[in-house]
Design an enzyme around this catalytic site. Structure first.
Site, PDB file in Angstrom:
ATOM      1  N   ASP A 155      38.053  26.514  41.153  1.00 21.28           N
ATOM      2  CA  ASP A 155      37.609  27.859  40.734  1.00 21.28           C
ATOM      3  C   ASP A 155      36.416  27.660  39.799  1.00 21.28           C
ATOM      4  OD1 ASP A 155      37.231  30.267  39.365  1.00 21.28           O
ATOM      5  OD2 ASP A 155      39.363  30.754  39.326  1.00 21.28           O
ATOM      6  N   GLU A 196      35.984  30.460  44.729  1.00 20.41           N
ATOM      7  CA  GLU A 196      37.291  29.807  44.795  1.00 20.41           C
ATOM      8  C   GLU A 196      37.549  29.216  46.172  1.00 20.41           C
ATOM      9  OE1 GLU A 196      41.086  31.774  43.470  1.00 20.41           O
ATOM     10  OE2 GLU A 196      39.620  33.085  42.517  1.00 20.41           O
TER      11      GLU A 196
HETATM   12  P1  TTP Z   1      36.582  35.046  38.144  1.00 17.72           P
HETATM   13  O1  TTP Z   1      36.868  33.699  38.764  1.00 17.72           O
HETATM   14  O2  TTP Z   1      37.725  35.947  37.886  1.00 17.72           O
HETATM   15  O3  TTP Z   1      35.851  34.857  36.757  1.00 17.72           O
HETATM   16  P2  TTP Z   1      34.704  33.902  36.312  1.00 17.72           P
HETATM   17  O4  TTP Z   1      34.336  32.905  37.349  1.00 17.72           O
HETATM   18  O5  TTP Z   1      33.575  34.742  35.819  1.00 17.72           O
HETATM   19  O6  TTP Z   1      35.334  33.218  35.048  1.00 17.72           O
HETATM   20  P3  TTP Z   1      36.446  32.088  34.949  1.00 17.72           P
HETATM   21  O7  TTP Z   1      36.867  31.696  36.319  1.00 17.72           O
HETATM   22  O8  TTP Z   1      35.780  30.970  34.196  1.00 17.72           O
HETATM   23  O9  TTP Z   1      37.527  32.750  34.151  1.00 17.72           O
HETATM   24  O10 TTP Z   1      35.534  35.838  39.010  1.00 17.72           O
HETATM   25  C1  TTP Z   1      34.526  35.210  39.773  1.00 17.72           C
HETATM   26  C2  TTP Z   1      33.269  36.061  39.804  1.00 17.72           C
HETATM   27  O11 TTP Z   1      33.585  37.346  40.345  1.00 17.72           O
HETATM   28  C3  TTP Z   1      32.687  36.338  38.428  1.00 17.72           C
HETATM   29  O12 TTP Z   1      31.786  35.342  37.992  1.00 17.72           O
HETATM   30  C4  TTP Z   1      32.047  37.672  38.590  1.00 17.72           C
HETATM   31  C5  TTP Z   1      32.843  38.359  39.667  1.00 17.72           C
HETATM   32  N1  TTP Z   1      33.740  39.381  39.053  1.00 17.72           N
HETATM   33  C6  TTP Z   1      33.298  40.701  39.017  1.00 17.72           C
HETATM   34  O13 TTP Z   1      32.219  41.018  39.517  1.00 17.72           O
HETATM   35  N2  TTP Z   1      34.113  41.638  38.435  1.00 17.72           N
HETATM   36  C7  TTP Z   1      35.323  41.316  37.870  1.00 17.72           C
HETATM   37  O14 TTP Z   1      36.021  42.207  37.328  1.00 17.72           O
HETATM   38  C8  TTP Z   1      35.762  39.942  37.915  1.00 17.72           C
HETATM   39  C9  TTP Z   1      37.076  39.544  37.306  1.00 17.72           C
HETATM   40  C10 TTP Z   1      34.927  39.024  38.520  1.00 17.72           C
HETATM   41 CA    CA Z   2      35.877  31.610  38.403  1.00 17.90          CA
END
Ligand code: TTP
Ligand code: CA
Length: 365
Positions: free
Chosen positions: A10, A111
Site C-alpha cells: 500500500d 494497493e
Molecule cells: P489511502 O491508501 O487510503 O491513503 P494514502 O495513500 O493517502 O495514505 P496512507 O496509505 O499512507 O495512509 O488512499 C490512497 C489514495 O486515494 C490517496 O493518496 C488519495 C486517494 N483518496 C481520496 O482521494 N480520498 C479519500 O478519502 C481517501 C481515503 C483516499
Molecule cells: Ca496508501
C-alpha cells in the site's frame, strides 16, 4: 498443503507522495492534495496529505478550507489532484511488481496483493527479505515508498499492512494470525460497517477476538448464512480468497461539480463534454468498445440519480457518448424539477479488442 505467503503493498500517502516526487523541495513541508469543486477557490475536499500535514490533524475527506485553517501559519502547499500523473506512477510500480510474484492483484491505484508463496518457498523469513528487496527496488527505480503487510492470506496481509505506516513492513506468521487480530476492533474487518458494529456491540462483540469466540450458528441466525460464516472465518484469520489478477475495469467514469446549481442543458453539457474527454481518453488507452452509456447526477438536495442507455452495437466513438449523454439529460430534465449540482459520465458493457490489456479501475470519484 503448504501455507500461502501473501503480501499487500500500500503506497504511502500516495497522491501527496507523487507531488513530492516531482517537487522534492516540498518534502519537509505540509503537503495537501485536494479536489477543488471550482465554485470558489477554497471549496472542495482533501484527497490526502503527507504525514507532516497529518500532524496538524488534516484528514482525507476534510473540507479544504478547514485544512487551510489547521495549517495556518505553516508553509503548507496545496495541490489539485492530477490523476493522470498518479496513474502513471502507479502503472510504473505495478509493472515492476509484475516482474516479481507468481500472481498479482491490483486493488486500487495504490494497493496490490502479491502471492509470493513459490518465490519464498512458503517461508516467512524469506518473505521479509523479499519484501525488503521489492521496497528497495521501487524506491530506487521510481522513488516511491510504501508499506507491506505479509500474512497467510489477503485478510491478514491487509490488516498487517495497516498496522504500520508509512514505510512499514509487518509480518504475521500463520501461527500468530489469530492472536494478531484478536485485540483489534471488529470494524477492522472488511464488511463490518457502522450498522454491523452497533449490532455486534449489542451482542457483546467488540474485538475480533470476541467475534472469533462467538457461537457460529448464532452469528448465522443474526447475519444470514454467508455473512455469518464470513464473519466467523475472518475473525479466526481464515480467508481462502486467491490472489487473482483483476480483469478489465467494468466501467470508466468521471464526475464533476457544476460551477453553479442549474437546470440549463447547455451549461450541463459543457461540463459533461469535459468529463467525456477524460472518459474517452481512458477508453482509447484500453482499446475497448462499450455498449452502455450512463449519466450520474447529484441534485441540490444531495439525492443522486443515474440514467442509462444500451446501444444496439458496441461503439468506440466519442460522438456516441456525447450524443447519448445529451439525450439522457434532455429526458431527465423533463422528468425532474430539481436543480443539479454534480454530473457524471460513465461507459460500460465493454468488449475487449485485445487480450492482456489492463489498466486501473476507475470509479466515480
Ligand atoms: P489511502 O491508501 O487510503 O491513503 P494514502 O495513500 O493517502 O495514505 P496512507 O496509505 O499512507 O495512509 O488512499 C490512497 C489514495 O486515494 C490517496 O493518496 C488519495 C486517494 N483518496 C481520496 O482521494 N480520498 C479519500 O478519502 C481517501 C481515503 C483516499
Ligand atoms: Ca496508501
Amino acid at each position: 498443503m503448504q501455507n500461502r505467503v501473501v503480501m499487500l503493498a500500500d503506497f504511502d500517502y500516495f497522491f501527496a507522495q507523487c507531488e513530492e516526487l516531482r517537487n522534492p523541495a516540498i518534502k519537509d513541508k505540509p503537503v495537501v492534495v485536494g479536489v477543488y469543486s471550482g465554485r470558489t477557490e477554497e471549496s472542495g475536499a482533501v484527497s490526502t496529505s503527507n504525514y507532516i500535514a497529518r500532524k496538524y490533524d488534516v484528514k482525507s475527506g476534510m473540507p479544504i478550507f478547514l485544512a487551510k485553517r489547521k495549517l495556518e501559519g505553516t508553509d503548507a502547499i496545496f495541490f489539485k489532484v492530477d490523476h493522470e500523473y498518479y496513474d502513471q506512477i502507479s502503472d510504473r510500480i505495478m509493472k515492476i511488481f509484475r516482474s516479481y510474484p507468481s500472481s498479482l492483484e491490483q486493488v486500487s491505484v495504490d494497493e496490490a496483493y502479491l502471492d509470493v508463496t513459490e518465490q519464498v518457498e512458503g517461508s516467512f523469513e524469506k518473505a521479509r527479505e523479499y519484501a525488503q528487496k521489492i521496497k528497495a527496488d521501487i524506491k530506487t527505480q521510481v522513488g516511491i515508498s510504501f508499506s507491506i503487510g505479509v500474512g497467510p492470506n489477503k485478510l491478514v496481509a491487509k490488516i498487517a499492512c495497516d498496522s504500520q505506516k508509512p514505510n512499514g513492513l509487518t509480518i504475521v506468521k500463520p501461527e500468530e494470525a489469530k492472536a494478531f487480530l484478536a485485540p483489534l476492533a471488529v470494524d477492522r474487518l472488511l464488511g463490518v460497517g457502522k450498522k454491523t458494529m452497533v449490532r455486534m456491540d449489542q451482542m457483546g462483540i467488540k474485538t475480533i477476538g470476541d467475534l472469533a469466540k462467538y457461537d457460529c450458528p448464532r452469528l448465522i441466525e443474526v447475519f444470514g448464512k454467508s455473512l455469518g460464516l464470513y464473519f466467523h472465518n475472518a475473525a479466526n484469520a481464515i480467508d481462502n480468497e486467491p490472489v487473482v489478477e483483476q480483469g478489465e475495469a467494468e466501467s470508466i467514469s468521471r464526475i464533476g461539480t457544476l460551477k453553479q446549481d442549474t437546470r440549463d442543458l447547455a451549461f450541463i453539457l459543457q461540463k459533461t463534454d469535459e468529463l467525456t474527454e477524460y472518459v474517452f481518453k481512458d477508453l482509447i488507452e484500453r482499446n475497448l468498445s462499450f455498449k452502455l452509456v450512463s449519466i450520474y447526477l447529484v441534485m441540490v438536495d444531495l439525492s443522486s440519480k443515474t440514467r442509462s442507455v444500451t446501444l444496439d452495437q458496441p461503439s468506440k466513438d466519442k460522438e456516441t457518448i456525447t450524443r447519448n449523454v445529451k439525450s439522457l439529460f434532455e429526458k431527465f430534465l423533463g422528468e425532474s424539477t430539481l436543480e443539479i449540482r454534480r454530473v457524471g459520465v460513465k461507459i460500460s458493457g465493454f468488449h475487449k479488442e485485445e487480450p492482456h490489456q489492463r489498466s486501473l479501475t476507475l470509479f466515480f470519484q
